[in-house]
Motif scaffolding. Structure first.
Motif, PDB file in Angstrom:
ATOM      1  N   LYS A 158     -10.271 -32.538 -37.998  1.00  0.00           N
ATOM      2  CA  LYS A 158      -9.208 -31.757 -37.281  1.00  0.00           C
ATOM      3  C   LYS A 158      -9.558 -30.188 -37.620  1.00  0.00           C
ATOM      4  CE  LYS A 158      -6.209 -34.784 -35.770  1.00  0.00           C
ATOM      5  NZ  LYS A 158      -5.838 -34.722 -34.478  1.00  0.00           N
ATOM      6  N   LEU A 159      -9.995 -29.905 -38.831  1.00  0.00           N
ATOM      7  CA  LEU A 159     -10.306 -28.528 -39.017  1.00  0.00           C
ATOM      8  C   LEU A 159     -11.416 -28.217 -37.720  1.00  0.00           C
ATOM      9  CD1 LEU A 159      -9.839 -26.217 -40.839  1.00  0.00           C
ATOM     10  CD2 LEU A 159     -11.898 -26.980 -42.351  1.00  0.00           C
ATOM     11  N   GLY A 160     -12.356 -29.047 -37.734  1.00  0.00           N
ATOM     12  CA  GLY A 160     -13.361 -28.667 -36.602  1.00  0.00           C
ATOM     13  C   GLY A 160     -12.790 -28.642 -35.269  1.00  0.00           C
ATOM     14  N   GLU A 161     -11.870 -29.569 -34.964  1.00  0.00           N
ATOM     15  CA  GLU A 161     -11.058 -29.270 -33.708  1.00  0.00           C
ATOM     16  C   GLU A 161     -10.376 -28.003 -33.665  1.00  0.00           C
ATOM     17  OE1 GLU A 161      -7.670 -31.598 -30.930  1.00  0.00           O
ATOM     18  OE2 GLU A 161      -8.200 -32.391 -32.803  1.00  0.00           O
ATOM     19  N   PHE A 162      -9.533 -27.654 -34.627  1.00  0.00           N
ATOM     20  CA  PHE A 162      -9.050 -26.421 -34.750  1.00  0.00           C
ATOM     21  C   PHE A 162      -9.792 -25.016 -34.453  1.00  0.00           C
ATOM     22  CE2 PHE A 162      -8.001 -22.640 -37.548  1.00  0.00           C
ATOM     23  CZ  PHE A 162      -6.771 -22.117 -36.756  1.00  0.00           C
ATOM     24  N   VAL A 163     -10.889 -24.919 -34.961  1.00  0.00           N
ATOM     25  CA  VAL A 163     -11.793 -24.000 -34.795  1.00  0.00           C
ATOM     26  C   VAL A 163     -12.610 -23.840 -33.303  1.00  0.00           C
ATOM     27  CG1 VAL A 163     -14.108 -22.670 -35.686  1.00  0.00           C
ATOM     28  CG2 VAL A 163     -12.263 -23.767 -37.423  1.00  0.00           C
ATOM     29  N   ALA A 164     -13.076 -25.071 -33.131  1.00  0.00           N
ATOM     30  CA  ALA A 164     -13.407 -25.297 -31.637  1.00  0.00           C
ATOM     31  C   ALA A 164     -12.677 -24.671 -30.621  1.00  0.00           C
ATOM     32  CB  ALA A 164     -14.025 -26.535 -31.368  1.00  0.00           C
ATOM     33  N   ARG A 165     -11.326 -25.114 -30.793  1.00  0.00           N
ATOM     34  CA  ARG A 165     -10.318 -24.771 -29.529  1.00  0.00           C
ATOM     35  C   ARG A 165     -10.139 -23.258 -29.894  1.00  0.00           C
ATOM     36  NH1 ARG A 165      -5.541 -28.962 -29.611  1.00  0.00           N
ATOM     37  NH2 ARG A 165      -4.782 -27.515 -27.786  1.00  0.00           N
ATOM     38  N   VAL A 166      -9.949 -22.629 -31.039  1.00  0.00           N
ATOM     39  CA  VAL A 166      -9.802 -21.265 -31.073  1.00  0.00           C
ATOM     40  C   VAL A 166     -11.157 -20.593 -30.335  1.00  0.00           C
ATOM     41  CG1 VAL A 166      -9.991 -19.098 -32.571  1.00  0.00           C
ATOM     42  CG2 VAL A 166      -8.511 -21.194 -33.089  1.00  0.00           C
ATOM     43  N   MET A 167     -12.432 -21.131 -30.504  1.00  0.00           N
ATOM     44  CA  MET A 167     -13.746 -20.663 -30.122  1.00  0.00           C
ATOM     45  C   MET A 167     -13.590 -20.896 -28.564  1.00  0.00           C
ATOM     46  SD  MET A 167     -14.652 -18.352 -32.544  1.00  0.00           S
ATOM     47  CE  MET A 167     -16.218 -18.194 -31.892  1.00  0.00           C
ATOM     48  N   GLY A 168     -13.155 -21.720 -28.129  1.00  0.00           N
ATOM     49  CA  GLY A 168     -13.759 -22.262 -26.570  1.00  0.00           C
ATOM     50  C   GLY A 168     -14.732 -23.197 -26.558  1.00  0.00           C
ATOM     51  N   TRP A 169     -15.088 -23.730 -27.618  1.00  0.00           N
ATOM     52  CA  TRP A 169     -16.097 -24.549 -27.681  1.00  0.00           C
ATOM     53  C   TRP A 169     -15.921 -26.098 -27.393  1.00  0.00           C
ATOM     54  CZ3 TRP A 169     -17.883 -22.842 -33.021  1.00  0.00           C
ATOM     55  CH2 TRP A 169     -18.494 -21.315 -33.025  1.00  0.00           C
ATOM     56  N   ASP A 170     -16.771 -26.775 -26.896  1.00  0.00           N
ATOM     57  CA  ASP A 170     -16.598 -28.304 -26.641  1.00  0.00           C
ATOM     58  C   ASP A 170     -16.960 -29.210 -27.851  1.00  0.00           C
ATOM     59  OD1 ASP A 170     -15.725 -27.865 -23.654  1.00  0.00           O
ATOM     60  OD2 ASP A 170     -18.175 -28.068 -23.168  1.00  0.00           O
ATOM     61  N   SER A 171     -18.066 -28.687 -28.746  1.00  0.00           N
ATOM     62  CA  SER A 171     -18.216 -29.361 -30.073  1.00  0.00           C
ATOM     63  C   SER A 171     -18.456 -28.242 -30.785  1.00  0.00           C
ATOM     64  CB  SER A 171     -19.479 -30.048 -29.775  1.00  0.00           C
ATOM     65  OG  SER A 171     -20.579 -29.680 -29.129  1.00  0.00           O
ATOM     66  N   ILE A 172     -18.701 -28.647 -32.080  1.00  0.00           N
ATOM     67  CA  ILE A 172     -18.649 -27.935 -33.222  1.00  0.00           C
ATOM     68  C   ILE A 172     -19.633 -28.522 -34.425  1.00  0.00           C
ATOM     69  CG2 ILE A 172     -16.507 -28.509 -34.206  1.00  0.00           C
ATOM     70  CD1 ILE A 172     -16.357 -25.609 -35.151  1.00  0.00           C
ATOM     71  N   ARG A 173     -20.338 -27.733 -34.862  1.00  0.00           N
ATOM     72  CA  ARG A 173     -21.279 -28.365 -36.108  1.00  0.00           C
ATOM     73  C   ARG A 173     -21.179 -27.420 -37.171  1.00  0.00           C
ATOM     74  NH1 ARG A 173     -26.494 -30.319 -34.719  1.00  0.00           N
ATOM     75  NH2 ARG A 173     -26.095 -29.987 -32.311  1.00  0.00           N
ATOM     76  N   ILE A 174     -21.569 -27.861 -38.492  1.00  0.00           N
ATOM     77  CA  ILE A 174     -21.510 -26.748 -39.711  1.00  0.00           C
ATOM     78  C   ILE A 174     -22.813 -26.188 -39.788  1.00  0.00           C
ATOM     79  CG2 ILE A 174     -22.501 -28.949 -41.157  1.00  0.00           C
ATOM     80  CD1 ILE A 174     -19.548 -26.152 -42.458  1.00  0.00           C
ATOM     81  N   ALA A 175     -22.731 -25.108 -40.083  1.00  0.00           N
ATOM     82  CA  ALA A 175     -24.005 -24.095 -40.303  1.00  0.00           C
ATOM     83  C   ALA A 175     -24.110 -24.171 -41.659  1.00  0.00           C
ATOM     84  CB  ALA A 175     -23.724 -22.706 -39.536  1.00  0.00           C
ATOM     85  N   GLN A 176     -23.214 -23.669 -42.423  1.00  0.00           N
ATOM     86  CA  GLN A 176     -23.273 -23.686 -43.859  1.00  0.00           C
ATOM     87  C   GLN A 176     -21.946 -23.511 -44.630  1.00  0.00           C
ATOM     88  OE1 GLN A 176     -25.897 -20.066 -44.264  1.00  0.00           O
ATOM     89  NE2 GLN A 176     -24.340 -19.618 -45.837  1.00  0.00           N
ATOM     90  N   ASP A 177     -21.785 -23.873 -45.848  1.00  0.00           N
ATOM     91  CA  ASP A 177     -20.653 -23.515 -46.468  1.00  0.00           C
ATOM     92  C   ASP A 177     -20.943 -22.694 -47.513  1.00  0.00           C
ATOM     93  OD1 ASP A 177     -20.851 -25.017 -49.207  1.00  0.00           O
ATOM     94  OD2 ASP A 177     -20.972 -26.532 -47.789  1.00  0.00           O
ATOM     95  N   ASP A 178     -19.929 -21.937 -48.123  1.00  0.00           N
ATOM     96  CA  ASP A 178     -20.216 -20.833 -49.235  1.00  0.00           C
ATOM     97  C   ASP A 178     -19.228 -20.746 -50.106  1.00  0.00           C
ATOM     98  OD1 ASP A 178     -21.582 -18.957 -50.678  1.00  0.00           O
ATOM     99  OD2 ASP A 178     -21.140 -17.482 -49.110  1.00  0.00           O
ATOM    100  N   ILE A 179     -19.470 -21.203 -51.323  1.00  0.00           N
ATOM    101  CA  ILE A 179     -18.595 -20.808 -52.455  1.00  0.00           C
ATOM    102  C   ILE A 179     -18.595 -19.396 -53.212  1.00  0.00           C
ATOM    103  CG2 ILE A 179     -17.447 -21.579 -54.799  1.00  0.00           C
ATOM    104  CD1 ILE A 179     -18.331 -24.417 -53.850  1.00  0.00           C
ATOM    105  N   VAL A 180     -17.670 -18.653 -53.219  1.00  0.00           N
ATOM    106  CA  VAL A 180     -17.600 -17.217 -53.654  1.00  0.00           C
ATOM    107  C   VAL A 180     -16.597 -17.102 -54.909  1.00  0.00           C
ATOM    108  CG1 VAL A 180     -17.730 -14.850 -53.284  1.00  0.00           C
ATOM    109  CG2 VAL A 180     -18.502 -16.411 -51.541  1.00  0.00           C
ATOM    110  N   TRP A 181     -17.037 -16.812 -55.971  1.00  0.00           N
ATOM    111  CA  TRP A 181     -16.281 -16.738 -57.282  1.00  0.00           C
ATOM    112  C   TRP A 181     -16.325 -15.399 -57.924  1.00  0.00           C
ATOM    113  CZ3 TRP A 181     -16.345 -21.079 -61.455  1.00  0.00           C
ATOM    114  CH2 TRP A 181     -15.367 -20.862 -62.311  1.00  0.00           C
ATOM    115  N   LYS A 182     -15.311 -14.673 -57.605  1.00  0.00           N
ATOM    116  CA  LYS A 182     -15.276 -13.234 -58.414  1.00  0.00           C
ATOM    117  C   LYS A 182     -14.610 -13.407 -59.640  1.00  0.00           C
ATOM    118  CE  LYS A 182     -15.943 -10.359 -54.595  1.00  0.00           C
ATOM    119  NZ  LYS A 182     -15.641  -8.875 -53.891  1.00  0.00           N
ATOM    120  N   PRO A 183     -14.848 -13.498 -60.720  1.00  0.00           N
ATOM    121  CA  PRO A 183     -14.040 -13.817 -62.233  1.00  0.00           C
ATOM    122  C   PRO A 183     -13.413 -12.370 -62.521  1.00  0.00           C
ATOM    123  CG  PRO A 183     -16.258 -13.429 -62.871  1.00  0.00           C
ATOM    124  CD  PRO A 183     -16.284 -13.632 -61.239  1.00  0.00           C
ATOM    125  N   PRO A 184     -12.494 -12.218 -63.395  1.00  0.00           N
ATOM    126  CA  PRO A 184     -12.022 -11.093 -63.872  1.00  0.00           C
ATOM    127  C   PRO A 184     -12.999 -10.332 -64.855  1.00  0.00           C
ATOM    128  CG  PRO A 184     -10.481 -12.803 -64.447  1.00  0.00           C
ATOM    129  CD  PRO A 184     -12.030 -13.403 -64.320  1.00  0.00           C
TER     130      PRO A 184
END
Length: 420
Positions: A158-184
């Motif tokens: 569903k998340l993929g469908e959401f992004v694909a429809r915003v972008m106007g793409w017929d299909s969508i694939r993951i390129a990479q994910d990224d966790i970013v953590w800035k501590p105090p």
């Protein structure tokens, strides 16, 4: 006869980790990786029902169903105009509060301790418990291969469908994910954000800034066609604001002439003619993290106030569970976390349109960057380029959503995610 090259690189301390793979010198589609073999089978109804229940606890329900075509059009228009946009209304969360808390309290700390559900290391792992400084920024890339919980979010259909429809793409694939953590930051340290400081002293440097850069420099240029081939979805796990280092964007900078030539000694891609004062986005500090942006603006002949050069920047606070979409070519970064008590954690998913191909061996991309044999790109993407093949392998870049008549969701994904 197929020549196999077996590598067992998952013991490299996690700094540049890979998995145990079989790379196959062939044009065929039989390249395999040990961690996917279990899941490349037909899904049954029981698995699908389990995933439907699971997705409701991870994402806010009806992420697509509650949106009209006008809503998608509005988000797309803002993205194309400014280069970034909020992914939903101020009252609509993308990730549920319980999901954010699970990720912050359990999933992410376990990942940084080296506890991987799948026994597979992520592609990048920056920050080690007991070795790295407590206040240093922490980052991991491609943890969907290491954590079923992360995978169940960034690979959600569903998340993929959401992004694909915003972008106007017929299909969508993951390129990479990224966790970013800035501590105090540590108590007692005097904050000098946006002031000139003596950065020669390690104690005077905040090491949690992200230098201004374009995602296209290390993602979009790996693939053809180039235009509109990737997008980032930045999901806040804490309230992110100016105090703890929220996102900063140069308004409309995705329309500037892209500056994508590699400067020696940098892992950010910049124009060699304006290289002075440009720092890598991994090495910049609070006094220099915007330098690359100003050089890019000057090269693109952008009209800005020399007395107030940062007026082209907009800070974008994001509440926990909400998200921002940004264009592949928009210049963005973030300042330091100046809070003594608050963390700033985010999960970022970089997506590709489903029909991209790798840039060919020894040719130039349609943006002019030269590719030597084997299609060498960055060390994340280049390792997944198969010899004499332009195909983007679904083993490593699975399709998470496909509309009718086009590419389909990768068949082993639902079985893989059922473990979560």
């Amino acid at each position: 006869m197929v020549n196999r090259f077996h590598f067992d690189l998952h013991r490299i301390g996690g700094f540049l980790p890979l998995r145990s793979c079989s790379f196959i010198q062939s044009n065929s589609k039989i390249a395999t990786c040990t961690w996917t073999r279990t899941y490349m089978r037909t899904n049954n109804d029981e698995t699908k029902l389990k995933l439907q229940k699971q997705s409701k606890s991870l994402l806010v329900e009806n992420i697509v169903e509650d949106m009209s075509e006008a809503d998608f059009s509005s988000i797309s228009s803002a993205l194309n105009s400014k280069g970034y946009t909020r992914a939903s209304s101020s009252s609509k969360q993308l990730l549920s509060p319980s999901t954010c808390e699970i990720l912050k309290q359990t999933t992410i700390p376990n990942l940084f301790r080296g506890n991987f559900d799948t026994n597979i290391y992520p592609d990048e792992w920056h920050w080690r418990e007991g070795i790295s400084r407590d206040e240093a920024a922490r980052e991991m890339c491609n943890t969907w291969k290491s954590s079923y919980k992360i995978a169940s979010i960034v690979l959600n259909e569903k998340l993929g469908e959401f992004v694909a429809r915003v972008m106007g793409w017929d299909s969508i694939r993951i390129a990479q994910d990224d966790i970013v953590w800035k501590p105090p930051q540590k108590k007692g340290r005097h904050h000098q954000h946006n002031q000139q400081i003596d950065s020669s002293s390690l104690d005077n440097k905040r090491i949690d800034t992200v230098g201004f850069h374009q995602d296209s420099a290390y993602i979009s240029t790996q693939f053809n066609p180039y235009e509109n081939n990737s997008v980032a979805l930045w999901m806040a796990l804490d309230d992110a604001d100016e105090e703890n280092g929220c996102l900063e964007y140069a308004v409309g900078s995705h329309l500037w002439k892209p500056i994508l030539r590699l400067q020696k000694g940098q892992d950010a891609l910049v124009d060699e003619s304006v290289g002075a004062g440009v720092t890598s986005f991994h090495e910049s500090d609070e006094s220099s993290y915007r330098n690359g942006l100003l050089n890019a603006a000057r090269t693109a002949d952008v009209d800005f106030d020399d007395q107030n050069p940062y007026s082209i920047i907009e800070r974008v606070p994001v509440n926990m569970g909400h998200a921002v979409l940004h264009h592949q070519d928009v210049w963005h970064g973030s300042g330091p976390n100046t809070s003594h008590t608050r963390h700033r954690r985010a999960l970022v998913a970089h997506y590709l349109r489903g029909d991209v191909e790798f840039v060919g061996d020894g040719e130039k991309s349609d943006k002019g960057r030269f590719r030597p044999p084997f299609g060498k790109t960055s060390y994340i993407y280049g390792r997944y380029k198969r010899y004499q093949s332009l195909e983007v392998d679904e083993t490593f870049f699975p399709i998470i959503y496909g509309s009718q008549g086009g590419l389909k969701r990768t068949e082993w994904l639902d079985q893989f995610l059922s473990v979560a």
